[in-house]
Write an enzyme that holds these catalytic residues in place. Sequence first.
Site, PDB file in Angstrom:
ATOM      1  N   LYS A 168       0.835  -1.212   0.000  1.00 13.60           N
ATOM      2  CA  LYS A 168       0.000   0.000   0.000  1.00 13.60           C
ATOM      3  C   LYS A 168       0.868   1.260   0.000  1.00 13.60           C
ATOM      4  O   LYS A 168       0.674   2.158  -0.819  1.00 13.60           O
ATOM      5  CB  LYS A 168      -0.929   0.022   1.234  1.00 13.60           C
ATOM      6  CG  LYS A 168      -1.816  -1.199   1.372  1.00 13.60           C
ATOM      7  CD  LYS A 168      -2.699  -1.136   2.604  1.00 13.60           C
ATOM      8  CE  LYS A 168      -1.990  -1.109   3.934  1.00 13.60           C
ATOM      9  NZ  LYS A 168      -1.248  -2.339   4.287  1.00 13.60           N
ATOM     10  N   ARG A 195      -9.842   1.039   8.444  1.00  9.78           N
ATOM     11  CA  ARG A 195      -9.477  -0.309   8.880  1.00  9.78           C
ATOM     12  C   ARG A 195     -10.593  -1.004   9.632  1.00  9.78           C
ATOM     13  O   ARG A 195     -10.416  -2.160  10.036  1.00  9.78           O
ATOM     14  CB  ARG A 195      -8.265  -0.199   9.823  1.00  9.78           C
ATOM     15  CG  ARG A 195      -6.933  -0.483   9.172  1.00  9.78           C
ATOM     16  CD  ARG A 195      -5.883  -0.172  10.220  1.00  9.78           C
ATOM     17  NE  ARG A 195      -4.726  -1.002  10.078  1.00  9.78           N
ATOM     18  CZ  ARG A 195      -3.600  -0.569   9.520  1.00  9.78           C
ATOM     19  NH1 ARG A 195      -3.505   0.633   9.015  1.00  9.78           N
ATOM     20  NH2 ARG A 195      -2.546  -1.377   9.472  1.00  9.78           N
ATOM     21  N   ARG A 250      11.880  -5.387   5.230  1.00 15.62           N
ATOM     22  CA  ARG A 250      11.691  -3.953   4.938  1.00 15.62           C
ATOM     23  C   ARG A 250      12.623  -3.077   5.784  1.00 15.62           C
ATOM     24  O   ARG A 250      12.829  -3.317   6.963  1.00 15.62           O
ATOM     25  CB  ARG A 250      10.240  -3.569   5.243  1.00 15.62           C
ATOM     26  CG  ARG A 250      10.002  -2.065   5.186  1.00 15.62           C
ATOM     27  CD  ARG A 250       8.558  -1.718   5.158  1.00 15.62           C
ATOM     28  NE  ARG A 250       7.819  -2.186   6.330  1.00 15.62           N
ATOM     29  CZ  ARG A 250       6.515  -2.030   6.463  1.00 15.62           C
ATOM     30  NH1 ARG A 250       5.812  -1.459   5.509  1.00 15.62           N
ATOM     31  NH2 ARG A 250       5.905  -2.470   7.534  1.00 15.62           N
ATOM     32  N   ARG A 283      11.068  -0.699  11.417  1.00 16.98           N
ATOM     33  CA  ARG A 283       9.957  -0.476  12.331  1.00 16.98           C
ATOM     34  C   ARG A 283       9.963  -1.512  13.450  1.00 16.98           C
ATOM     35  O   ARG A 283      10.248  -2.682  13.219  1.00 16.98           O
ATOM     36  CB  ARG A 283       8.622  -0.546  11.562  1.00 16.98           C
ATOM     37  CG  ARG A 283       8.294   0.762  10.885  1.00 16.98           C
ATOM     38  CD  ARG A 283       7.140   0.681   9.934  1.00 16.98           C
ATOM     39  NE  ARG A 283       5.959  -0.051  10.380  1.00 16.98           N
ATOM     40  CZ  ARG A 283       4.851  -0.181   9.654  1.00 16.98           C
ATOM     41  NH1 ARG A 283       4.779   0.394   8.454  1.00 16.98           N
ATOM     42  NH2 ARG A 283       3.832  -0.860  10.108  1.00 16.98           N
ATOM     43  N   ARG A 325      -0.563  -8.919  13.353  1.00 17.97           N
ATOM     44  CA  ARG A 325      -1.210  -7.867  12.545  1.00 17.97           C
ATOM     45  C   ARG A 325      -2.092  -8.490  11.453  1.00 17.97           C
ATOM     46  O   ARG A 325      -3.152  -7.967  11.120  1.00 17.97           O
ATOM     47  CB  ARG A 325      -0.140  -6.944  11.916  1.00 17.97           C
ATOM     48  CG  ARG A 325       0.422  -5.941  12.917  1.00 17.97           C
ATOM     49  CD  ARG A 325       1.783  -5.402  12.539  1.00 17.97           C
ATOM     50  NE  ARG A 325       1.831  -4.694  11.285  1.00 17.97           N
ATOM     51  CZ  ARG A 325       2.952  -4.429  10.613  1.00 17.97           C
ATOM     52  NH1 ARG A 325       4.124  -4.832  11.082  1.00 17.97           N
ATOM     53  NH2 ARG A 325       2.913  -3.775   9.499  1.00 17.97           N
TER      54      ARG A 325
HETATM   55  P1  AP5 Z   1       4.875  -1.591   1.897  1.00 23.17           P
HETATM   56  O1  AP5 Z   1       4.466  -0.834   0.684  1.00 23.17           O
HETATM   57  O2  AP5 Z   1       5.658  -0.846   2.943  1.00 23.17           O
HETATM   58  O3  AP5 Z   1       3.603  -2.330   2.537  1.00 23.17           O
HETATM   59  P2  AP5 Z   1       2.298  -1.755   3.244  1.00 23.17           P
HETATM   60  O4  AP5 Z   1       1.125  -2.447   2.636  1.00 23.17           O
HETATM   61  O5  AP5 Z   1       2.312  -0.262   3.245  1.00 23.17           O
HETATM   62  O6  AP5 Z   1       2.526  -2.364   4.691  1.00 23.17           O
HETATM   63  P3  AP5 Z   1       2.516  -1.730   6.148  1.00 23.17           P
HETATM   64  O7  AP5 Z   1       3.243  -2.680   7.051  1.00 23.17           O
HETATM   65  O8  AP5 Z   1       3.003  -0.321   6.158  1.00 23.17           O
HETATM   66  O9  AP5 Z   1       0.997  -1.790   6.447  1.00 23.17           O
HETATM   67  P4  AP5 Z   1       0.289  -1.807   7.761  1.00 23.17           P
HETATM   68  O10 AP5 Z   1      -1.079  -1.595   7.280  1.00 23.17           O
HETATM   69  O11 AP5 Z   1       0.491  -2.978   8.626  1.00 23.17           O
HETATM   70  O12 AP5 Z   1       0.999  -0.620   8.604  1.00 23.17           O
HETATM   71  P5  AP5 Z   1       0.553   0.859   8.980  1.00 23.17           P
HETATM   72  O13 AP5 Z   1       1.745   1.686   8.999  1.00 23.17           O
HETATM   73  O14 AP5 Z   1      -0.619   1.268   8.181  1.00 23.17           O
HETATM   74  O15 AP5 Z   1       5.697  -2.872   1.440  1.00 23.17           O
HETATM   75  C1  AP5 Z   1       6.300  -3.741   2.396  1.00 23.17           C
HETATM   76  C2  AP5 Z   1       7.681  -4.202   1.872  1.00 23.17           C
HETATM   77  O16 AP5 Z   1       7.476  -4.994   0.702  1.00 23.17           O
HETATM   78  C3  AP5 Z   1       8.602  -3.045   1.450  1.00 23.17           C
HETATM   79  O17 AP5 Z   1       9.926  -3.354   1.834  1.00 23.17           O
HETATM   80  C4  AP5 Z   1       8.481  -2.980  -0.084  1.00 23.17           C
HETATM   81  O18 AP5 Z   1       9.678  -2.540  -0.697  1.00 23.17           O
HETATM   82  C5  AP5 Z   1       8.153  -4.430  -0.446  1.00 23.17           C
HETATM   83  N1  AP5 Z   1       7.211  -4.530  -1.568  1.00 23.17           N
HETATM   84  C6  AP5 Z   1       6.139  -3.735  -1.845  1.00 23.17           C
HETATM   85  N2  AP5 Z   1       5.493  -4.160  -2.948  1.00 23.17           N
HETATM   86  C7  AP5 Z   1       6.150  -5.272  -3.366  1.00 23.17           C
HETATM   87  C8  AP5 Z   1       5.970  -6.184  -4.451  1.00 23.17           C
HETATM   88  N3  AP5 Z   1       4.963  -6.038  -5.340  1.00 23.17           N
HETATM   89  N4  AP5 Z   1       6.856  -7.213  -4.572  1.00 23.17           N
HETATM   90  C9  AP5 Z   1       7.877  -7.367  -3.695  1.00 23.17           C
HETATM   91  N5  AP5 Z   1       8.110  -6.525  -2.641  1.00 23.17           N
HETATM   92  C10 AP5 Z   1       7.248  -5.506  -2.473  1.00 23.17           C
HETATM   93  O19 AP5 Z   1       0.013   0.639  10.468  1.00 23.17           O
HETATM   94  C11 AP5 Z   1       0.886   0.358  11.546  1.00 23.17           C
HETATM   95  C12 AP5 Z   1       0.084   0.329  12.850  1.00 23.17           C
HETATM   96  O20 AP5 Z   1      -0.517   1.631  13.089  1.00 23.17           O
HETATM   97  C13 AP5 Z   1      -1.117  -0.647  12.862  1.00 23.17           C
HETATM   98  O21 AP5 Z   1      -0.709  -1.954  13.214  1.00 23.17           O
HETATM   99  C14 AP5 Z   1      -2.012   0.020  13.912  1.00 23.17           C
HETATM  100  O22 AP5 Z   1      -1.557  -0.225  15.213  1.00 23.17           O
HETATM  101  C15 AP5 Z   1      -1.827   1.509  13.642  1.00 23.17           C
HETATM  102  N6  AP5 Z   1      -2.791   2.027  12.653  1.00 23.17           N
HETATM  103  C16 AP5 Z   1      -2.493   2.568  11.417  1.00 23.17           C
HETATM  104  N7  AP5 Z   1      -3.604   2.937  10.777  1.00 23.17           N
HETATM  105  C17 AP5 Z   1      -4.643   2.637  11.612  1.00 23.17           C
HETATM  106  C18 AP5 Z   1      -6.052   2.755  11.485  1.00 23.17           C
HETATM  107  N8  AP5 Z   1      -6.612   3.262  10.364  1.00 23.17           N
HETATM  108  N9  AP5 Z   1      -6.819   2.330  12.524  1.00 23.17           N
HETATM  109  C19 AP5 Z   1      -6.261   1.840  13.658  1.00 23.17           C
HETATM  110  N10 AP5 Z   1      -4.938   1.682  13.832  1.00 23.17           N
HETATM  111  C20 AP5 Z   1      -4.128   2.079  12.805  1.00 23.17           C
END
Ligand code: AP5
Length: 218
Positions: free
Chosen positions: A13, A88, A127, A161, A172
Amino acid sequence: MNLILLGPPGAGKGTQAKILEEQHGFKQLSTGDMLRAAVTAGTAQGLRAKTIMDRGDLVSDDVIIAIVDERLSKPDVSKGVVFDGFPRTPAQADALDKMLAARGQKLDAVIEIKVDDEALVKRIVGRFTCAKCGQGYHSEFAKPKKTGICDVCGSTEFTRRVDDTEKTVRDRLQVYNKQTAPLVAYYHGQGNLHVIDGMADIADVTREVEAVISRVKA
Ligand code: AP5
């Protein structure tokens, strides 16, 4: 145009949201990044969120809805928003519909990025991010061109992270399946859902995302 990138941790994402920001001028709205900025700034909200984020649970809906509402009131979102990691929960999805309607806007598309669980774990565990400019990398799939040097700013310092351990990723994923996956049916019911294969490499996934945007614009 207002888009949601929906998918589990590691689906890509954030990677695709940054590309869309560069290509189209949409603003990436990542609630995860906003919460991590609050943690780094040491605000009361950040400190409360940190414990929850570190164990992979969701921060409460009222906190998240308030920070998104505030962000949508800034003038730089006029070309559209890519929502990354939000909504979410059904309550967040309902609040987003209302926040957009209150601004005379609507959601144009929800793009669900589908990736197998074991690939997600591999992506998250590999990552890392430039400590200076925030550019994202992966030890296997998206390496810096010169080992140890950021392609964008030349920094030699990188971070990982706290929640990017195998154990926390699996937690997660469970949270995603229980609390966020029901949004697929919600957006399918609205007629906004587009499903793409996130197992392809980054450039191919971008092509699929662009194809959806072209279809929605047509
Ligand atoms: P990347 O693009 O970083 O993946 P992502 O989908 O953004 O994953 P996240 O871990 O950031 O998502 P998340 O939803 O768990 O975390 P968030 O920060 O929102 O890609 C990952 C890796 O893969 C990278 O190294 C990239 O280079 C590689 N890659 C990408 N595409 C690829 C491909 N096609 N092929 C190969 N490699 C690839 O949330 C963190 C925490 O915050 C949550 O756990 C929660 O506690 C809180 N939080 C955030 N938002 C909310 C909400 N709306 N409500 C409640 N709590 C929330």
